[in-house]
Design a protein around this motif. Structure first.
Motif, PDB file in Angstrom:
ATOM      1  N   LEU A 144      52.096  41.546  34.913  1.00 25.24           N
ATOM      2  CA  LEU A 144      52.931  42.441  34.136  1.00 25.24           C
ATOM      3  C   LEU A 144      52.729  43.861  34.622  1.00 25.24           C
ATOM      4  O   LEU A 144      51.816  44.142  35.418  1.00 25.24           O
ATOM      5  CB  LEU A 144      52.638  42.330  32.641  1.00 25.24           C
ATOM      6  CG  LEU A 144      51.211  42.578  32.147  1.00 25.24           C
ATOM      7  CD1 LEU A 144      51.246  43.084  30.702  1.00 25.24           C
ATOM      8  CD2 LEU A 144      50.393  41.294  32.196  1.00 25.24           C
ATOM      9  N   VAL A 145      53.569  44.769  34.179  1.00 29.55           N
ATOM     10  CA  VAL A 145      53.509  46.171  34.585  1.00 29.55           C
ATOM     11  C   VAL A 145      52.797  46.967  33.510  1.00 29.55           C
ATOM     12  O   VAL A 145      53.094  46.827  32.316  1.00 29.55           O
ATOM     13  CB  VAL A 145      54.929  46.738  34.809  1.00 29.55           C
ATOM     14  CG1 VAL A 145      54.880  48.231  35.115  1.00 29.55           C
ATOM     15  CG2 VAL A 145      55.619  45.982  35.939  1.00 29.55           C
ATOM     16  N   GLY A 146      51.851  47.808  33.941  1.00 29.55           N
ATOM     17  CA  GLY A 146      51.127  48.674  33.025  1.00 29.55           C
ATOM     18  C   GLY A 146      51.420  50.133  33.311  1.00 29.55           C
ATOM     19  O   GLY A 146      51.685  50.523  34.455  1.00 29.55           O
ATOM     20  N   VAL A 147      51.384  50.942  32.252  1.00 28.04           N
ATOM     21  CA  VAL A 147      51.637  52.375  32.373  1.00 28.04           C
ATOM     22  C   VAL A 147      50.533  53.124  31.640  1.00 28.04           C
ATOM     23  O   VAL A 147      50.230  52.816  30.486  1.00 28.04           O
ATOM     24  CB  VAL A 147      53.000  52.753  31.763  1.00 28.04           C
ATOM     25  CG1 VAL A 147      53.234  54.258  31.850  1.00 28.04           C
ATOM     26  CG2 VAL A 147      54.126  52.006  32.455  1.00 28.04           C
ATOM     27  N   SER A 148      49.914  54.094  32.327  1.00 28.87           N
ATOM     28  CA  SER A 148      49.024  55.033  31.660  1.00 28.87           C
ATOM     29  C   SER A 148      49.705  56.386  31.662  1.00 28.87           C
ATOM     30  O   SER A 148      50.855  56.512  32.102  1.00 28.87           O
ATOM     31  CB  SER A 148      47.665  55.112  32.380  1.00 28.87           C
ATOM     32  OG  SER A 148      47.795  55.818  33.598  1.00 28.87           O
ATOM     33  N   HIS A 149      49.008  57.425  31.222  1.00 30.52           N
ATOM     34  CA  HIS A 149      49.662  58.730  31.129  1.00 30.52           C
ATOM     35  C   HIS A 149      50.099  59.255  32.490  1.00 30.52           C
ATOM     36  O   HIS A 149      51.086  60.005  32.567  1.00 30.52           O
ATOM     37  CB  HIS A 149      48.727  59.739  30.461  1.00 30.52           C
ATOM     38  CG  HIS A 149      48.522  59.458  28.995  1.00 30.52           C
ATOM     39  ND1 HIS A 149      49.550  59.535  28.085  1.00 30.52           N
ATOM     40  CD2 HIS A 149      47.422  59.105  28.298  1.00 30.52           C
ATOM     41  CE1 HIS A 149      49.090  59.232  26.869  1.00 30.52           C
ATOM     42  NE2 HIS A 149      47.800  58.969  26.974  1.00 30.52           N
ATOM     43  N   ASN A 150      49.430  58.860  33.554  1.00 34.35           N
ATOM     44  CA  ASN A 150      49.812  59.372  34.876  1.00 34.35           C
ATOM     45  C   ASN A 150      49.745  58.304  35.963  1.00 34.35           C
ATOM     46  O   ASN A 150      49.680  58.624  37.142  1.00 34.35           O
ATOM     47  CB  ASN A 150      48.906  60.551  35.272  1.00 34.35           C
ATOM     48  CG  ASN A 150      47.469  60.118  35.500  1.00 34.35           C
ATOM     49  OD1 ASN A 150      47.002  59.181  34.871  1.00 34.35           O
ATOM     50  ND2 ASN A 150      46.779  60.795  36.399  1.00 34.35           N
ATOM     51  N   MET A 151      49.792  57.026  35.559  1.00 34.61           N
ATOM     52  CA  MET A 151      49.737  55.948  36.534  1.00 34.61           C
ATOM     53  C   MET A 151      50.727  54.846  36.195  1.00 34.61           C
ATOM     54  O   MET A 151      51.046  54.618  35.030  1.00 34.61           O
ATOM     55  CB  MET A 151      48.328  55.335  36.604  1.00 34.61           C
ATOM     56  CG  MET A 151      47.288  56.183  37.290  1.00 34.61           C
ATOM     57  SD  MET A 151      45.727  55.273  37.470  1.00 34.61           S
ATOM     58  CE  MET A 151      46.233  53.972  38.601  1.00 34.61           C
ATOM     59  N   LEU A 152      51.180  54.162  37.241  1.00 33.56           N
ATOM     60  CA  LEU A 152      52.026  52.981  37.122  1.00 33.56           C
ATOM     61  C   LEU A 152      51.386  51.908  37.982  1.00 33.56           C
ATOM     62  O   LEU A 152      51.065  52.156  39.155  1.00 33.56           O
ATOM     63  CB  LEU A 152      53.442  53.294  37.604  1.00 33.56           C
ATOM     64  CG  LEU A 152      54.477  52.174  37.527  1.00 33.56           C
ATOM     65  CD1 LEU A 152      54.758  51.807  36.084  1.00 33.56           C
ATOM     66  CD2 LEU A 152      55.759  52.592  38.233  1.00 33.56           C
ATOM     67  N   TYR A 153      51.181  50.693  37.445  1.00 31.22           N
ATOM     68  CA  TYR A 153      50.387  49.703  38.170  1.00 31.22           C
ATOM     69  C   TYR A 153      50.740  48.290  37.717  1.00 31.22           C
ATOM     70  O   TYR A 153      51.311  48.071  36.645  1.00 31.22           O
ATOM     71  CB  TYR A 153      48.890  49.951  37.945  1.00 31.22           C
ATOM     72  CG  TYR A 153      48.521  50.232  36.508  1.00 31.22           C
ATOM     73  CD1 TYR A 153      48.198  49.213  35.618  1.00 31.22           C
ATOM     74  CD2 TYR A 153      48.517  51.537  36.025  1.00 31.22           C
ATOM     75  CE1 TYR A 153      47.875  49.479  34.300  1.00 31.22           C
ATOM     76  CE2 TYR A 153      48.201  51.819  34.704  1.00 31.22           C
ATOM     77  CZ  TYR A 153      47.877  50.791  33.851  1.00 31.22           C
ATOM     78  OH  TYR A 153      47.569  51.064  32.539  1.00 31.22           O
ATOM     79  N   ARG A 154      50.386  47.331  38.592  1.00 30.18           N
ATOM     80  CA  ARG A 154      50.554  45.932  38.249  1.00 30.18           C
ATOM     81  C   ARG A 154      49.242  45.383  37.723  1.00 30.18           C
ATOM     82  O   ARG A 154      48.167  45.628  38.288  1.00 30.18           O
ATOM     83  CB  ARG A 154      51.013  45.103  39.456  1.00 30.18           C
ATOM     84  CG  ARG A 154      51.365  43.650  39.060  1.00 30.18           C
ATOM     85  CD  ARG A 154      51.895  42.853  40.235  1.00 30.18           C
ATOM     86  NE  ARG A 154      53.046  43.468  40.863  1.00 30.18           N
ATOM     87  CZ  ARG A 154      54.281  43.415  40.379  1.00 30.18           C
ATOM     88  NH1 ARG A 154      54.522  42.795  39.224  1.00 30.18           N
ATOM     89  NH2 ARG A 154      55.277  43.999  41.023  1.00 30.18           N
ATOM     90  N   ILE A 155      49.346  44.625  36.628  1.00 29.42           N
ATOM     91  CA  ILE A 155      48.178  43.968  36.024  1.00 29.42           C
ATOM     92  C   ILE A 155      48.253  42.477  36.343  1.00 29.42           C
ATOM     93  O   ILE A 155      49.269  41.834  36.068  1.00 29.42           O
ATOM     94  CB  ILE A 155      48.163  44.186  34.498  1.00 29.42           C
ATOM     95  CG1 ILE A 155      48.098  45.677  34.171  1.00 29.42           C
ATOM     96  CG2 ILE A 155      46.992  43.449  33.860  1.00 29.42           C
ATOM     97  CD1 ILE A 155      48.282  45.992  32.693  1.00 29.42           C
ATOM     98  N   ASP A 156      47.181  41.942  36.917  1.00 26.25           N
ATOM     99  CA  ASP A 156      47.107  40.514  37.245  1.00 26.25           C
ATOM    100  C   ASP A 156      45.869  39.918  36.584  1.00 26.25           C
ATOM    101  O   ASP A 156      44.744  40.094  37.072  1.00 26.25           O
ATOM    102  CB  ASP A 156      47.056  40.307  38.755  1.00 26.25           C
ATOM    103  CG  ASP A 156      47.216  38.838  39.146  1.00 26.25           C
ATOM    104  OD1 ASP A 156      47.113  37.976  38.249  1.00 26.25           O
ATOM    105  OD2 ASP A 156      47.437  38.562  40.340  1.00 26.25           O
ATOM    106  N   PRO A 157      46.035  39.218  35.467  1.00 25.63           N
ATOM    107  CA  PRO A 157      44.874  38.661  34.746  1.00 25.63           C
ATOM    108  C   PRO A 157      44.074  37.673  35.581  1.00 25.63           C
ATOM    109  O   PRO A 157      42.884  37.432  35.286  1.00 25.63           O
ATOM    110  CB  PRO A 157      45.510  37.969  33.535  1.00 25.63           C
ATOM    111  CG  PRO A 157      46.870  38.589  33.399  1.00 25.63           C
ATOM    112  CD  PRO A 157      47.296  38.915  34.784  1.00 25.63           C
TER     113      PRO A 157
END
Length: 836
Positions: A582-595
Motif C-alpha cells: 500500500l502507499v504511505g504518506v508522512s508530512h514530507n514523504m511518499l513511500y510504498r509499504i510492504d508488510p
C-alpha cells in the motif's frame, strides 16, 4: 475585420470554442397562447436560457435548453431545446409571474409567445439586467450589421423599452373607461373610477419586495492600510423571496491590511457601515466577470447573510478581483503575493472566478458529433535539476523542494452552529408521487442514539461510551460496508433492493498486545479480506484486522522515524486484488509499504521520496496504473507517475488545506477537498496525441490548468445557516473504466451533496449540484461500489442507503434547517431496527 469586434469577441472573450456566450442557469420555460382555453403551458420545468453565437456574422440565437434531472438519461426523441433568432422582431422584454421575474418574447409568427421565469435563488437582478442588455446588443448587431460597440447607449435603451412600451399599449387597449364618469371624477377632484382599472386577466404583475433585514452594523470597522478600494452597488440576499435586493446604490469596498499577512474587508457608504470581516475561507467568495460581481457570506449574531457587490465598471471589478485574491493568498499562505510567479497568480485568479473557461469531457460523454476538446494546460518544468520557486508546476526527479509555507486554518465565526434538525429534503419541484417513491427507495439501519447495543437481544444497553459513528469503508465483495464507531465496527449488508441492513458487530478493536484503541483511519485491503487500521496514538504503526475472525492479527511497524499520516491502496482498485502493498504518506514523504519485508522497517527503499522541507502532506489517491496524487495542508497538489521519484506536476497552493483527494481511474480528473470548496482539475496534456496526463509527462513551463471551484452558492448558505465544512469528496468507483466515473459526492453538516461531472465541465457551472438534508451531521458518505445510483450515508447514530435520484436541486424548502426539535424522520417502513 469587424468580425473580430463582434459581440462574441468583445463581450464574452471569444477565446473559447463554446458557442454559448451568456447564460441564465435556472428557470422555467412557458409557452403562452393568449385567448386560448389553456393560455400557459410549461415546456421545461428546469431550463437554462443562453445566447448562442451562430455561424453567420452578427447573428445570435436565444436558446432555452432543458436541464436533465440528476440520473436522467436523454433520449433521442426528446424535445430538449428551443432556439430563436435574436432581432428587434423578437420583442424581448422583462416580465413577472407569481412574484418571480423573467423575460417574455414572441416567435417570428407573431402569435406564439414564450416566457422564461428565472429562479430567484440562482439568477439575481443584476444577472437579469445584464442578460437583457446582451440581447439588446445582439438585436442591434443584426439590424445594423455592425458590432454593438458602434451603438449609442440610447439606441440600446430604445430596444429595451420598445417591447415594454408595446406591451403597455396592448394592456391599455383592454381598459374600458366611461368618459362621462371620468369627467365627473375629474370635476370632483378624484381619480378615475375603480372600473377603469386593468382587467385582472391582463393586469401586470406588480410585486412589492418583502422586507429584508440587514445584519447589525459593525461595532467598529477594521483599521489599517487600505490596499484596494472600489465602488459599486450593494445587494443583500432576501431569504423571503429568494432574490438579491439593492440596499445601497453606491458603496465602497475596501481591502484593509491590519497587520502583516492579515486582511479584512470593509463595506460602507456615506450613511451606513454594512460589513467588516476577516478575509477567510468561510466567506465562500464567488467572482463573476460577466456580471462584474462578488458574492460572499457574512456571519453576524449567529446568522448567515449573503452580500453581492456589483462593481461600477470593469476597472473596478478587476481591481476588486485581484485585490481580494491577493489578500486571501497572503492571509492563507503567510507570504507575499509577489513571491508567486505570474503564471501561478493567473492560476489562482482563475480558481476564484466562477466563469473561468472549462474543458470538455471525454469523447464518451459527447454526442455523435466530433467536437474538439478545449484542453487544460499546466505549467511544468521538464526534468530540470531544481525547482526555482513554488509557482513551478513540475518537479524533476532530482530537484529540491523550496516550498516551505506556514498553514493557518481560519476560525469558524463565533456563535455559528450546525443545525441538527432535518427539513424536507425533497425539492419543492418534485411531485407528490415522486416524493413517495423517493421515500420508499431509502433504506436505514437506524436509531443508535450515541450508546452501545446488545447484539443478541437487539436492545440498547445503558449509555456509557458516548461513541458515535466516525468513518465508512464500502466493500466490493459480498456487498458489505463497514462503519467505525469508537472501538467497534458495524458490518452492514446491501440488499438486492439497494437497501442496507445491519449484519453483525466487531465488538472490540485492540492491538496484538490486547490494548483497545479507536481507529483514526480504516481501509479495505487484500480482496476485502482485511481492514488496515491507523491509530493516531501510534503513528509509526499500522494494524491489519482479519475480517473473517474480526480481530487484529498483525501489527506492522512501518518505520520508527516515519509517522504515517495517510494511506492509500497501491492502485485505484487495489482492494479488489491480492496485492499486499500500500502507499504511505508522512508530512514530507511518499513511500510504498510492504508488510512482507518484516521487522521494524516496511518501507521499500527504492520506492520512497522525501522532501527536505516540510511539505505538510495530508492525503493521497492512486490511479488504476498506480500513479499517485498527493494534497498538502498548504493547498498544493502533486502528481507522481510512480513512487520513488519527484512529482511530474506540482500545482500552486491556493492556501486552503486539502483534507481529501481523489482521482479518476485513468488520472484524467483530480478532485481535491478544501474546507469550503472542492477543486476540480483536468490533467490532460495540451496537444498530446497520446492523450497523456500530468501524471505521465511534465508540462510546458508557461502553461497551467483552469481549475474549477465546486462550491455551494453563498445565498444557499444563508438558508443552511452555518459555514461550510466539506468531508473528503470522492468520484463514484468504476472498475470498468473512466467512462462511468461521472459523479462526485461529499457532505457538509447535515447535507449530502453531489456534482454531475459532465454538467460541471460542460456548462462551467460549479454550483450545479444536488442536495439532501438529514436530521444530523453526515460524518461519511460514499457510493456503493462500482456504480453511482445508490449512496451509503453515515450519521453519528444511523447508517442509511439512498438512491441518488432522491437528491434534488437546492431550494429554500430543502435547505432550511427546521426550527422544530423533532425534524423529519425517514419513512418508518424503511427503518431497520438493528443492534449495533
Amino acid at each position: 475585420m469587424n468580425a473580430l469586434k463582434s459581440l462574441g469577441k468583445l463581450v464574452w472573450g471569444g477565446g473559447g470554442e463554446s458557442p454559448e456566450m451568456f447564460k441564465l442557469t435556472s428557470g422555467v420555460l412557458y409557452e403562452l397562447h393568449p385567448g386560448a382555453k389553456v393560455e400557459r403551458r410549461c415546456v421545461y420545468k428546469d431550463a437554462e436560457l443562453s445566447i448562442r453565437r451562430t455561424g453567420a456574422q452578427h447573428q445570435y440565437q436565444l436558446v432555452a435548453v432543458r436541464v436533465l434531472d440528476e440520473g436522467e438519461e436523454l433520449g433521442d426523441d426528446l424535445d430538449d431545446e428551443r432556439a430563436f433568432l435574436i432581432g428587434i422582431e423578437l420583442r424581448f422584454s422583462a416580465t413577472a409571474f407569481e412574484g418571480a421575474s423573467g423575460f417574455r418574447w414572441k416567435e417570428l409568427d407573431g402569435v406564439t409567445e414564450y416566457e422564461y421565469i428565472a429562479d430567484g435563488a440562482a439568477v439575481n437582478k443584476p444577472a437579469r439586467e445584464a442578460f437583457a442588455l446582451a440581447v439588446a446588443r445582439c438585436a442591434w448587431e443584426r439590424k445594423n450589421r455592425r458590432p454593438y460597440t458602434d451603438a449609442a447607449d440610447d439606441e440600446l435603451q430604445r430596444i429595451l423599452r420598445q417591447a415594454e412600451d408595446e406591451e403597455l399599449e396592448r394592456l391599455l387597449e383592454n381598459v374600458q373607461i366611461d368618459d362621462a364618469e371620468l369627467d365627473r371624477a375629474v370635476a370632483e377632484g378624484q381619480g378615475p373610477p375603480a372600473e377603469a382599472a386593468l382587467p385582472p386577466a391582463v393586469a401586470p404583475c406588480v410585486v412589492e419586495a418583502p422586507a429584508y433585514e440587514l445584519p447589525a452594523e459593525p461595532a467598529e470597522m477594521a483599521d489599517g492600510e487600505i490596499t484596494t478600494s472600489v465602488l459599486g452597488s450593494l445587494y443583500l440576499f432576501n431569504a423571503h423571496n429568494g432574490e438579491f435586493v439593492q440596499v445601497a446604490e453606491e458603496v465602497a469596498l475596501s481591502v484593509v491590511k491590519v497587520e502583516k499577512f492579515t486582511y479584512w474587508i470593509n463595506v460602507a457608504s456615506d450613511e451606513h457601515n454594512y460589513a467588516s470581516q476577516l478575509i477567510e475561507p468561510e466567506m465562500n467568495a464567488v467572482f463573476n466577470h460577466d456580471h462584474r460581481s462578488l458574492i460572499w457570506n457574512y456571519f453576524s449574531d449567529a446568522r448567515a447573510y449573503s452580500f453581492s457587490l456589483v462593481a461600477a465598471d470593469d476597472k473596478h471589478y478587476e481591481a476588486m478581483h485581484q485585490g481580494l485574491t491577493c489578500a486571501a493568498y497572503e492571509t492563507l499562505n503567510q507570504e507575499p503575493w509577489a513571491k508567486a510567479s505570474a503564471s501561478s497568480q493567473d492560476y489562482m485568479l482563475d480558481a476564484y472566478e466562477e466563469d473561468a473557461e472549462m474543458l470538455s469531457g471525454p469523447e464518451s460523454w459527447e454526442s455523435d458529433e466530433d467536437e474538439d476538446e478545449a484542453e487544460v494546460e499546466v505549467e511544468s518544468d521538464d526534468d530540470d535539476d531544481e525547482v526555482e520557486n513554488e509557482s513551478s508546476a513540475s518537479e524533476s526527479d532530482d530537484d529540491e523542494d523550496e516550498i516551505d509555507q506556514i498553514f493557518r486554518k481560519a476560525p469558524i465565526p463565533q456563535g455559528v452552529k450546525t443545525g441538527r434538525e432535518e427539513a424536507d429534503s425533497d425539492s419543492s419541484e418534485e411531485s407528490e408521487a415522486e416524493s413517495e417513491e423517493s421515500d420508499a427507495e431509502s433504506g436505514s439501519a437506524s436509531d443508535r442514539s450515541g450508546g452501545d447495543f446488545d447484539e443478541e437481544e437487539g436492545n440498547r444497553q445503558p449509555k456509557g461510551t458516548g461513541a458515535v459513528n466516525s468513518m465508512l469503508a464500502v466493500g466490493y465483495k459480498h456487498g458489505r460496508s463497514f462503519v467505525v464507531r469508537g472501538s467497534r465496527i458495524g458490518v452492514f449488508k446491501h440488499t438486492e433492493s439497494d437497501d442496507i441492513a445491519f449484519d453483525t458487530t466487531i465488538n472490540k478493536i485492540d492491538d496484538t498486545h490486547g490494548k483497545e484503541f479507536t481507529p483514526s483511519a480504516a481501509m479495505l485491503h487484500d480482496q476485502d479480506s482485511s481492514l488496515v487500521l491507523m491509530n493516531k496514538q501510534r503513528p509509526h504503526e499500522l494494524y491489519r484486522m482479519d475480517l473473517e475472525y474480526g480481530k487484529v492479527v498483525e501489527e506492522w511497524k512501518v518505520h520508527e522515524d516515519i509517522p504515517t499520516v495517510a494511506i492509500a491502496a497501491s492502485t485505484k482498485y487495489g482492494q479488489m486484488t491480492a496485492d499486499k502493498t500500500l502507499v504511505g504518506v508522512s508530512h514530507n514523504m511518499l513511500y510504498r509499504i510492504d508488510p512482507r519485508l518484516g521487522g521494524d522497517n516496511l518501507v521499500v527503499q527504492d520506492e520512497q521520496q522525501a522532501y527536505t522541507t516540510k511539505s505538510h502532506f495530508t492525503a493521497a489517491a492512486t490511479t488504476e496504473s498506480g500513479a499517485v496524487a498527493v494534497g498538502s495542508g498548504k493547498g498544493e497538489i502533486r502528481l507522481f507517475d510512480r513512487l520513488g521519484v519527484r512529482a511530474k506536476t506540482a500545482l500552486p497552493a491556493l492556501g486552503d488545506a486539502i483534507v481529501g483527494i481523489d482521482v479518476t481511474s485513468d488520472g484524467r480528473y483530480v478532485v481535491a477537498t478544501c474546507k469550503t470548496y472542492l477543486l476540480l482539475i483536468d490533467t490532460k496534456l495540451p496537444d498530446d496525441e497520446a492523450g497523456r496526463t500530468g501524471f505521465q509527462k511534465a508540462f510546458p513551463q508557461a502553461q497551467k490548468p483552469a481549475p474549477r471551484r465546486l462550491q455551494l452558492k453563498p445565498e444557499h448558505v444563508v438558508y443552511m445557516g452555518a459555514p461550510i465544512s466539506f468531508t473528503p469528496a470522492k468520484f463514484n468507483q468504476s472498475p470498468d473504466g473512466n467512462s462511468s466515473e461521472k459523479t462526485i459526492i461529499t457532505s457538509t453538516g447535515p447535507f449530502v451533496v453531489t456534482w454531475n461531472l459532465r454538467r460541471a465541465l460542460g456548462t462551467g457551472r460549479g454550483d450545479a449540484y444536488h442536495i439532501k438534508q438529514y436530521a444530523d451531521v453526515v460524518v461519511a458518505d460514499n457510493f456503493c461500489f462500482g456504480q453511482d445510483k445508490s449512496i451509503v450515508v453515515t450519521l453519528p447514530n444511523d447508517v442509511q442507503s439512498i438512491k441518488r435520484s432522491q437528491l434534488a436541486k437546492p431550494t429554500r424548502e430543502s435547505l432550511m434547517i427546521s426550527p422544530s426539535a423533532g425534524g423529519l424522520a425517514p419513512a418508518r417502513d424503511s427503518v431497520v431496527h438493528a443492534p449495533y
